[in-house]
Design a protein around this motif. Structure first.
Motif, mmCIF file in Angstrom:
data_model
loop_
_atom_site.group_PDB
_atom_site.id
_atom_site.type_symbol
_atom_site.label_atom_id
_atom_site.label_comp_id
_atom_site.label_asym_id
_atom_site.label_seq_id
_atom_site.Cartn_x
_atom_site.Cartn_y
_atom_site.Cartn_z
ATOM 1 N N ASP A 25 0.812 -1.215 0.000
ATOM 2 C CA ASP A 25 0.000 0.000 0.000
ATOM 3 C C ASP A 25 0.852 1.274 0.000
ATOM 4 N N GLY A 26 2.187 1.127 -0.098
ATOM 5 C CA GLY A 26 3.080 2.278 -0.125
ATOM 6 C C GLY A 26 3.562 2.711 1.247
ATOM 7 N N THR A 27 3.140 2.029 2.288
ATOM 8 C CA THR A 27 3.592 2.353 3.639
ATOM 9 C C THR A 27 5.052 1.956 3.794
ATOM 10 N N CYS A 28 5.848 2.865 4.332
ATOM 11 C CA CYS A 28 7.263 2.570 4.562
ATOM 12 C C CYS A 28 7.378 1.641 5.766
ATOM 13 N N LEU A 29 8.004 0.487 5.567
ATOM 14 C CA LEU A 29 8.157 -0.511 6.620
ATOM 15 C C LEU A 29 9.501 -0.407 7.335
ATOM 16 N N THR A 30 10.366 0.483 6.869
ATOM 17 C CA THR A 30 11.710 0.622 7.435
ATOM 18 C C THR A 30 11.675 1.532 8.651
ATOM 19 N N ASP A 31 12.270 1.056 9.739
ATOM 20 C CA ASP A 31 12.404 1.868 10.937
ATOM 21 C C ASP A 31 13.776 2.516 10.886
ATOM 22 N N PHE A 32 13.801 3.824 10.670
ATOM 23 C CA PHE A 32 15.066 4.536 10.583
ATOM 24 C C PHE A 32 15.623 4.888 11.960
ATOM 25 N N THR A 46 9.871 14.488 9.053
ATOM 26 C CA THR A 46 8.807 13.512 8.808
ATOM 27 C C THR A 46 9.427 12.214 8.297
ATOM 28 N N GLY A 47 8.651 11.145 8.361
ATOM 29 C CA GLY A 47 9.106 9.870 7.826
ATOM 30 C C GLY A 47 9.416 9.979 6.344
ATOM 31 N N GLU A 48 8.602 10.747 5.636
ATOM 32 C CA GLU A 48 8.813 10.923 4.202
ATOM 33 C C GLU A 48 10.139 11.648 3.928
ATOM 34 N N GLN A 49 10.446 12.661 4.739
ATOM 35 C CA GLN A 49 11.724 13.370 4.586
ATOM 36 C C GLN A 49 12.893 12.430 4.831
ATOM 37 N N ARG A 50 12.779 11.580 5.819
ATOM 38 C CA ARG A 50 13.858 10.626 6.128
ATOM 39 C C ARG A 50 14.020 9.605 5.016
#
Length: 145
Positions: A25-32, A46-50
């Motif tokens: 679904d496009g959700t980022c699964l990576t924990d930065f 934001t998560g998107e910026q990271r």
């Protein structure tokens, strides 16, 4: 040492680029992990910026190329997709530079010179440049030099 760090040869830890993994679904699964900007009294990103920063930090090469090939572009946000396009450009530029280095090596060889003089004796091998031009899709006209 944190799993996203590796030891630099001179002993300093260096962050290893971690490319984001996306769900269907496009959700980022990576924990930065924790945002280092917050620790430095910065505003949290934001998560998107990271994700964008992680993609931008990855050098061109086989890892980035394989990651790009595995993406479902329809699932990505427009912001991430713009960075994915820039990453694709880096990979293409990297591949093009490799190809130019190969062409330069081929062109530097004596047997590739169409001006080989019979007075200099036989070239090391049979001149191959017309066939090479055809094989490489260069149209068979002109030389590599």
């Amino acid at each position: 040492m944190a799993p996203d760090l590796q030891e630099h040869p001179d002993g300093d830890p260096v962050a290893v680029p971690v490319l984001p993994v996306y769900g269907p679904d496009g959700t980022c699964l990576t924990d930065f992990g924790p945002d280092p900007a917050v620790a430095a009294d910065g505003a949290p990103r934001t998560g998107e910026q990271r994700q964008v920063e992680a993609i931008a930090a990855c050098p061109p090469g086989p890892e980035l190329d394989a990651w790009l090939r595995g993406l479902d572009l329809r699932a990505l946000s427009s912001t991430v997709l713009v960075e994915v396009i820039a990453a694709q450009d880096r990979v293409e530029s990297h591949q093009h530079a490799r190809k130019l280095a190969m062409i330069a090596e081929l062109a530097s060889r004596d047997e590739m010179s169409p001006e080989w003089s019979p007075l200099a004796g036989a070239p090391p091998i049979r001149p191959a440049w017309p066939g090479t031009s055809w094989r490489c899709g260069w149209g068979g006209r002109g030389s590599l030099r």
